[in-house]
Scaffold this motif. Sequence first.
Motif, PDB file in Angstrom:
ATOM      1  N   LEU A   1       0.827  -1.213   0.000  1.00  0.00           N
ATOM      2  CA  LEU A   1       0.000   0.000   0.000  1.00  0.00           C
ATOM      3  C   LEU A   1       0.858   1.260   0.000  1.00  0.00           C
ATOM      4  O   LEU A   1       0.666   2.152  -0.840  1.00  0.00           O
ATOM      5  CB  LEU A   1      -0.928  -0.004   1.219  1.00  0.00           C
ATOM      6  N   THR A   2       1.816   1.325   0.898  1.00  0.00           N
ATOM      7  CA  THR A   2       2.676   2.502   1.008  1.00  0.00           C
ATOM      8  C   THR A   2       3.490   2.709  -0.267  1.00  0.00           C
ATOM      9  O   THR A   2       3.561   3.818  -0.802  1.00  0.00           O
ATOM     10  CB  THR A   2       3.617   2.363   2.224  1.00  0.00           C
ATOM     11  N   SER A   3       4.096   1.628  -0.758  1.00  0.00           N
ATOM     12  CA  SER A   3       4.924   1.718  -1.966  1.00  0.00           C
ATOM     13  C   SER A   3       4.091   2.112  -3.184  1.00  0.00           C
ATOM     14  O   SER A   3       4.529   2.927  -4.010  1.00  0.00           O
ATOM     15  CB  SER A   3       5.623   0.384  -2.226  1.00  0.00           C
ATOM     16  N   ALA A   4       2.894   1.548  -3.288  1.00  0.00           N
ATOM     17  CA  ALA A   4       2.030   1.865  -4.424  1.00  0.00           C
ATOM     18  C   ALA A   4       1.596   3.328  -4.377  1.00  0.00           C
ATOM     19  O   ALA A   4       1.621   4.025  -5.396  1.00  0.00           O
ATOM     20  CB  ALA A   4       0.812   0.942  -4.444  1.00  0.00           C
ATOM     21  N   LYS A   5       1.217   3.791  -3.211  1.00  0.00           N
ATOM     22  CA  LYS A   5       0.792   5.192  -3.086  1.00  0.00           C
ATOM     23  C   LYS A   5       1.933   6.161  -3.382  1.00  0.00           C
ATOM     24  O   LYS A   5       1.704   7.234  -3.915  1.00  0.00           O
ATOM     25  CB  LYS A   5       0.215   5.460  -1.700  1.00  0.00           C
ATOM     26  N   ASN A   6       3.164   5.764  -3.029  1.00  0.00           N
ATOM     27  CA  ASN A   6       4.321   6.600  -3.336  1.00  0.00           C
ATOM     28  C   ASN A   6       4.689   6.533  -4.816  1.00  0.00           C
ATOM     29  O   ASN A   6       5.349   7.425  -5.325  1.00  0.00           O
ATOM     30  CB  ASN A   6       5.526   6.190  -2.491  1.00  0.00           C
ATOM     31  N   GLY A   7       4.268   5.479  -5.469  1.00  0.00           N
ATOM     32  CA  GLY A   7       4.555   5.294  -6.897  1.00  0.00           C
ATOM     33  C   GLY A   7       5.932   4.695  -7.127  1.00  0.00           C
ATOM     34  O   GLY A   7       6.916   5.168  -6.568  1.00  0.00           O
ATOM     35  N   LEU A   8       5.959   3.634  -7.921  1.00  0.00           N
ATOM     36  CA  LEU A   8       7.236   3.027  -8.296  1.00  0.00           C
ATOM     37  C   LEU A   8       7.884   3.852  -9.393  1.00  0.00           C
ATOM     38  O   LEU A   8       7.200   4.545 -10.149  1.00  0.00           O
ATOM     39  CB  LEU A   8       7.012   1.613  -8.833  1.00  0.00           C
ATOM     40  N   SER A   9       9.190   3.725  -9.512  1.00  0.00           N
ATOM     41  CA  SER A   9       9.854   4.348 -10.658  1.00  0.00           C
ATOM     42  C   SER A   9       9.387   3.592 -11.902  1.00  0.00           C
ATOM     43  O   SER A   9       9.072   2.397 -11.838  1.00  0.00           O
ATOM     44  CB  SER A   9      11.372   4.271 -10.521  1.00  0.00           C
ATOM     45  N   ALA A  10       9.331   4.268 -13.002  1.00  0.00           N
ATOM     46  CA  ALA A  10       8.875   3.643 -14.248  1.00  0.00           C
ATOM     47  C   ALA A  10       9.784   2.491 -14.650  1.00  0.00           C
ATOM     48  O   ALA A  10       9.346   1.553 -15.320  1.00  0.00           O
ATOM     49  CB  ALA A  10       8.798   4.687 -15.352  1.00  0.00           C
ATOM     50  N   LYS A  11      11.033   2.515 -14.211  1.00  0.00           N
ATOM     51  CA  LYS A  11      11.967   1.431 -14.512  1.00  0.00           C
ATOM     52  C   LYS A  11      11.447   0.096 -14.006  1.00  0.00           C
ATOM     53  O   LYS A  11      11.745  -0.957 -14.572  1.00  0.00           O
ATOM     54  CB  LYS A  11      13.336   1.744 -13.918  1.00  0.00           C
ATOM     55  N   ALA A  12      10.654   0.103 -12.944  1.00  0.00           N
ATOM     56  CA  ALA A  12      10.091  -1.134 -12.395  1.00  0.00           C
ATOM     57  C   ALA A  12       9.265  -1.873 -13.451  1.00  0.00           C
ATOM     58  O   ALA A  12       9.313  -3.101 -13.535  1.00  0.00           O
ATOM     59  CB  ALA A  12       9.236  -0.832 -11.172  1.00  0.00           C
ATOM     60  N   ALA A  13       8.535  -1.132 -14.256  1.00  0.00           N
ATOM     61  CA  ALA A  13       7.720  -1.765 -15.309  1.00  0.00           C
ATOM     62  C   ALA A  13       8.612  -2.435 -16.341  1.00  0.00           C
ATOM     63  O   ALA A  13       8.316  -3.549 -16.801  1.00  0.00           O
ATOM     64  CB  ALA A  13       6.815  -0.729 -15.965  1.00  0.00           C
ATOM     65  N   LEU A  14       9.705  -1.788 -16.713  1.00  0.00           N
ATOM     66  CA  LEU A  14      10.624  -2.389 -17.688  1.00  0.00           C
ATOM     67  C   LEU A  14      11.359  -3.579 -17.077  1.00  0.00           C
ATOM     68  O   LEU A  14      11.607  -4.578 -17.770  1.00  0.00           O
ATOM     69  CB  LEU A  14      11.612  -1.348 -18.207  1.00  0.00           C
ATOM     70  N   ASP A  15      11.684  -3.503 -15.780  1.00  0.00           N
ATOM     71  CA  ASP A  15      12.288  -4.646 -15.102  1.00  0.00           C
ATOM     72  C   ASP A  15      11.330  -5.832 -15.108  1.00  0.00           C
ATOM     73  O   ASP A  15      11.736  -6.967 -15.363  1.00  0.00           O
ATOM     74  CB  ASP A  15      12.668  -4.296 -13.657  1.00  0.00           C
ATOM     75  N   PHE A  16      10.056  -5.564 -14.841  1.00  0.00           N
ATOM     76  CA  PHE A  16       9.079  -6.659 -14.849  1.00  0.00           C
ATOM     77  C   PHE A  16       8.932  -7.237 -16.258  1.00  0.00           C
ATOM     78  O   PHE A  16       8.837  -8.451 -16.420  1.00  0.00           O
ATOM     79  CB  PHE A  16       7.709  -6.219 -14.314  1.00  0.00           C
ATOM     80  N   LEU A  17       8.923  -6.387 -17.253  1.00  0.00           N
ATOM     81  CA  LEU A  17       8.831  -6.855 -18.635  1.00  0.00           C
ATOM     82  C   LEU A  17       9.994  -7.796 -18.956  1.00  0.00           C
ATOM     83  O   LEU A  17       9.799  -8.866 -19.542  1.00  0.00           O
ATOM     84  CB  LEU A  17       8.805  -5.668 -19.596  1.00  0.00           C
ATOM     85  N   SER A  18      11.193  -7.445 -18.540  1.00  0.00           N
ATOM     86  CA  SER A  18      12.368  -8.304 -18.754  1.00  0.00           C
ATOM     87  C   SER A  18      12.250  -9.621 -17.997  1.00  0.00           C
ATOM     88  O   SER A  18      12.552 -10.685 -18.530  1.00  0.00           O
ATOM     89  CB  SER A  18      13.648  -7.597 -18.312  1.00  0.00           C
ATOM     90  N   LEU A  19      11.823  -9.548 -16.753  1.00  0.00           N
ATOM     91  CA  LEU A  19      11.694 -10.743 -15.920  1.00  0.00           C
ATOM     92  C   LEU A  19      10.634 -11.690 -16.451  1.00  0.00           C
ATOM     93  O   LEU A  19      10.859 -12.900 -16.551  1.00  0.00           O
ATOM     94  CB  LEU A  19      11.334 -10.335 -14.490  1.00  0.00           C
ATOM     95  N   SER A  20       9.487 -11.145 -16.798  1.00  0.00           N
ATOM     96  CA  SER A  20       8.308 -11.969 -17.097  1.00  0.00           C
ATOM     97  C   SER A  20       8.374 -12.723 -18.418  1.00  0.00           C
ATOM     98  O   SER A  20       7.750 -13.767 -18.553  1.00  0.00           O
ATOM     99  CB  SER A  20       7.056 -11.093 -17.096  1.00  0.00           C
ATOM    100  N   GLY A  21       9.090 -12.178 -19.378  1.00  0.00           N
ATOM    101  CA  GLY A  21       9.071 -12.800 -20.700  1.00  0.00           C
ATOM    102  C   GLY A  21       7.821 -12.439 -21.490  1.00  0.00           C
ATOM    103  O   GLY A  21       7.587 -12.973 -22.565  1.00  0.00           O
ATOM    104  N   PHE A  22       7.012 -11.525 -20.956  1.00  0.00           N
ATOM    105  CA  PHE A  22       5.823 -11.077 -21.678  1.00  0.00           C
ATOM    106  C   PHE A  22       6.261 -10.353 -22.948  1.00  0.00           C
ATOM    107  O   PHE A  22       7.280  -9.656 -22.949  1.00  0.00           O
ATOM    108  CB  PHE A  22       5.007 -10.075 -20.851  1.00  0.00           C
TER     109      PHE A  22
END
Length: 154
Positions: free
Chosen positions: A37-58
């Motif tokens: 909750l706290t982390s989401a409300k503070n907002g992740l850096s946009a890099k997190a989305a690209l890290d997830f894209l790399s990890l997931s194989g999507f």
Amino acid sequence: MASTPKPYKTKAKVSVVAEAALIAPYQSLYTNSISVLTSAKNGLSAKAALDFLSLSGFTREEFQDTFKTNVKTIENYVSNASKLDASLSEKLLKSFSLFEKGIEIFGTAKAFHLWLNTPSYGLGNQIPFELMDTITGISLIEEELIRIEYGDLA
């Protein structure tokens, strides 16, 4: 009618060590509901989305369908050092947590990705990947992973 699992796609092979390195910066952000909750409300850096894209194989299209955002937009956010909104941040944190559990059970992100694209008996023969576009769907997949982990497949 059974669907064919989608192939695991990345620009480069992601090793088990690299998978761990992609997850590590986010682990403390999803250790419990208050952290999420706290982390989401503070907002992740946009890099997190690209890290997830790399990890997931999507594929880019799978990522865009699941997270309801355009990869190009995320890339622009990264170049501007922008943060993601609370909703996208929460979904990413839940997804990182899900992939950590999936890797723990299946051994690699690639093996977990394959399972995500295979109908699951415990999910009413639905394809788990198709449930990832909602927080509830992610929770259902997580519950199924826990059942698998403990051998409760009935």
